[in-house]
Motif scaffolding. Structure first.
Motif, PDB file in Angstrom:
ATOM      1  N   LEU A 131       0.797  -1.226   0.000  1.00 52.51           N
ATOM      2  CA  LEU A 131       0.000   0.000   0.000  1.00 52.51           C
ATOM      3  C   LEU A 131       0.835   1.284   0.000  1.00 52.51           C
ATOM      4  CD1 LEU A 131      -3.001  -0.869   2.367  1.00 52.51           C
ATOM      5  CD2 LEU A 131      -2.973  -0.692  -0.118  1.00 52.51           C
TER       6      LEU A 131
ATOM      7  N   TYR B 133       0.944   3.015  -3.156  1.00 53.18           N
ATOM      8  CA  TYR B 133      -0.300   3.688  -3.530  1.00 53.18           C
ATOM      9  C   TYR B 133      -0.514   4.953  -2.688  1.00 53.18           C
ATOM     10  CZ  TYR B 133      -1.554  -0.461  -6.252  1.00 53.18           C
ATOM     11  OH  TYR B 133      -1.571  -1.484  -7.180  1.00 53.18           O
TER      12      TYR B 133
ATOM     13  N   HIS C  89     -14.333   3.326   2.899  1.00 51.38           N
ATOM     14  CA  HIS C  89     -13.430   3.906   1.907  1.00 51.38           C
ATOM     15  C   HIS C  89     -12.261   4.597   2.618  1.00 51.38           C
ATOM     16  CE1 HIS C  89     -16.437   3.817  -1.569  1.00 51.38           C
ATOM     17  NE2 HIS C  89     -17.080   3.319  -0.521  1.00 51.38           N
TER      18      HIS C  89
ATOM     19  N   TYR D 263      -8.556   6.923   1.755  1.00 49.11           N
ATOM     20  CA  TYR D 263      -8.003   7.731   0.671  1.00 49.11           C
ATOM     21  C   TYR D 263      -6.536   8.090   0.916  1.00 49.11           C
ATOM     22  CZ  TYR D 263     -12.909   8.350  -0.534  1.00 49.11           C
ATOM     23  OH  TYR D 263     -14.225   8.126  -0.869  1.00 49.11           O
ATOM     24  N   SER D 264      -5.752   7.981  -0.150  1.00 46.72           N
ATOM     25  CA  SER D 264      -4.420   8.580  -0.182  1.00 46.72           C
ATOM     26  C   SER D 264      -4.536   9.770  -1.129  1.00 46.72           C
ATOM     27  CB  SER D 264      -3.376   7.572  -0.679  1.00 46.72           C
ATOM     28  OG  SER D 264      -3.586   7.264  -2.051  1.00 46.72           O
TER      29      SER D 264
ATOM     30  N   TYR E 208      -5.240   7.661  -4.562  1.00 44.93           N
ATOM     31  CA  TYR E 208      -6.011   6.422  -4.641  1.00 44.93           C
ATOM     32  C   TYR E 208      -7.107   6.351  -3.579  1.00 44.93           C
ATOM     33  CZ  TYR E 208      -2.855   4.414  -8.070  1.00 44.93           C
ATOM     34  OH  TYR E 208      -2.148   4.173  -9.219  1.00 44.93           O
ATOM     35  N   GLU E 209      -8.117   5.587  -3.920  1.00 49.57           N
ATOM     36  CA  GLU E 209      -9.217   5.268  -3.014  1.00 49.57           C
ATOM     37  C   GLU E 209      -9.187   3.765  -2.786  1.00 49.57           C
ATOM     38  OE1 GLU E 209     -14.141   5.282  -3.052  1.00 49.57           O
ATOM     39  OE2 GLU E 209     -12.986   5.964  -4.796  1.00 49.57           O
ATOM     40  N   ALA E 210      -9.169   3.339  -1.528  1.00 48.63           N
ATOM     41  CA  ALA E 210      -9.188   1.915  -1.181  1.00 48.63           C
ATOM     42  C   ALA E 210     -10.542   1.584  -0.566  1.00 48.63           C
ATOM     43  CB  ALA E 210      -8.077   1.586  -0.189  1.00 48.63           C
TER      44      ALA E 210
ATOM     45  N   GLU F  83      -9.846  -3.289  -2.577  1.00 42.90           N
ATOM     46  CA  GLU F  83      -9.791  -2.799  -3.953  1.00 42.90           C
ATOM     47  C   GLU F  83      -9.266  -1.367  -3.981  1.00 42.90           C
ATOM     48  OE1 GLU F  83     -13.177  -4.700  -6.521  1.00 42.90           O
ATOM     49  OE2 GLU F  83     -14.055  -3.897  -4.680  1.00 42.90           O
ATOM     50  N   LEU F  84      -8.409  -1.082  -4.929  1.00 40.33           N
ATOM     51  CA  LEU F  84      -7.771   0.232  -5.041  1.00 40.33           C
ATOM     52  C   LEU F  84      -8.121   0.862  -6.380  1.00 40.33           C
ATOM     53  CD1 LEU F  84      -4.536  -1.278  -3.697  1.00 40.33           C
ATOM     54  CD2 LEU F  84      -5.542   0.713  -2.587  1.00 40.33           C
TER      55      LEU F  84
ATOM     56  N   LYS G 232      -7.878   4.382  -8.829  1.00 38.23           N
ATOM     57  CA  LYS G 232      -7.271   5.677  -9.105  1.00 38.23           C
ATOM     58  C   LYS G 232      -8.362   6.723  -8.987  1.00 38.23           C
ATOM     59  CE  LYS G 232      -3.791   8.220 -10.888  1.00 38.23           C
ATOM     60  NZ  LYS G 232      -2.432   8.324 -10.352  1.00 38.23           N
TER      61      LYS G 232
END
Length: 218
Positions: free
Chosen positions: A34, A37, A60, A62-63, A66-68, A76-77, A79
């Motif tokens: 991770l 990401y 959910h 967030y970075s 990306y959204e996980a 699930e990741l 963009k």
């Protein structure tokens, strides 16, 4: 990583169950994946603990890019694209046109049929539905769009309506499956959750001499 991480152009999927089975230091292994990401160690610990405790399913995270989304056994990741997937263009399904010729743009095959036995063959409400011919006079143009939160359907064989998100839960859909699910609509009414469930609207009558059969080719 090759065993537990699967990447395609739309989504990256981490198999958390397999990750746990094959790594003594599973949390560290998850962080190693991770961090690329953009997720930090605090976020990874929270995701990892949530999975272990079987809570926060559907949550959910967030970075910067990306959204996980945490599932039952998978993470699930996606963009991020304006952090939204609901602004999809409508596809207009002109039934009269599709009765004459197939469209490369629309993944539906529409046929007008008179032999009820042939019409019913293969109809499952998932990939094939049948409609009353009356729809041609009331809604000759349907719309095809992505699912949005809050959408409801009046399922065939049931009274009342049901949130489509609840259908997804019952079917144990992953987030990527939800985001790719299409709805066939007549005005504001959902006729069909493609690949999953048909509405009772415009259902056929035993006295119908002609029926419309629609097959999903997605």
């Amino acid at each position: 990583q090759e065993k537990v991480l699967h990447v395609n152009s739309y989504v990256s999927v981490i198999d958390l169950k397999l990750l746990m089975a094959e790594n003594d230091g599973a949390e560290t292994a998850l962080f190693e994946i991770l961090k690329s990401y953009g997720f930090n160690s605090i976020q990874v610990k929270f995701i990892f603990d949530s999975y272990l405790q079987n809570k926060m399913i559907g949550q959910h995270f967030y970075s910067a890019e990306y959204e996980a989304v945490l599932g039952r056994d998978k993470l699930e990741l996606f963009k991020q694209v304006n952090n939204s997937y609901q602004g999809n263009d409508l596809l207009y399904v002109d039934l009269f046109t599709l009765l004459k010729e197939d469209s490369k743009q629309i993944p539906l095959k529409v046929r007008l049929m008179s032999n009820v036995k042939d019409v019913l063959s293969g109809v499952d409400g998932r990939n094939i539905i049948i409609l009353n011919k009356q729809i041609l006079s009331t809604h000759p143009v349907l719309t095809l769009r992505k699912w949005e939160k809050g959408d409801r359907i009046k399922p065939f064989g049931m009274r009342g309506s049901k949130l489509i998100s609840d259908l997804f839960t019952d079917a144990k859909y992953l987030e990527s499956q939800k985001r790719n699910t299409l709805l066939l609509c007549a005005g504001n009414d959902v006729l069909w959750v493609l690949g999953l469930r048909a509405s009772r609207l415009f259902s056929i009558d035993k006295n119908d001499d002609e029926l419309i059969r629609i097959e999903y080719n997605g």
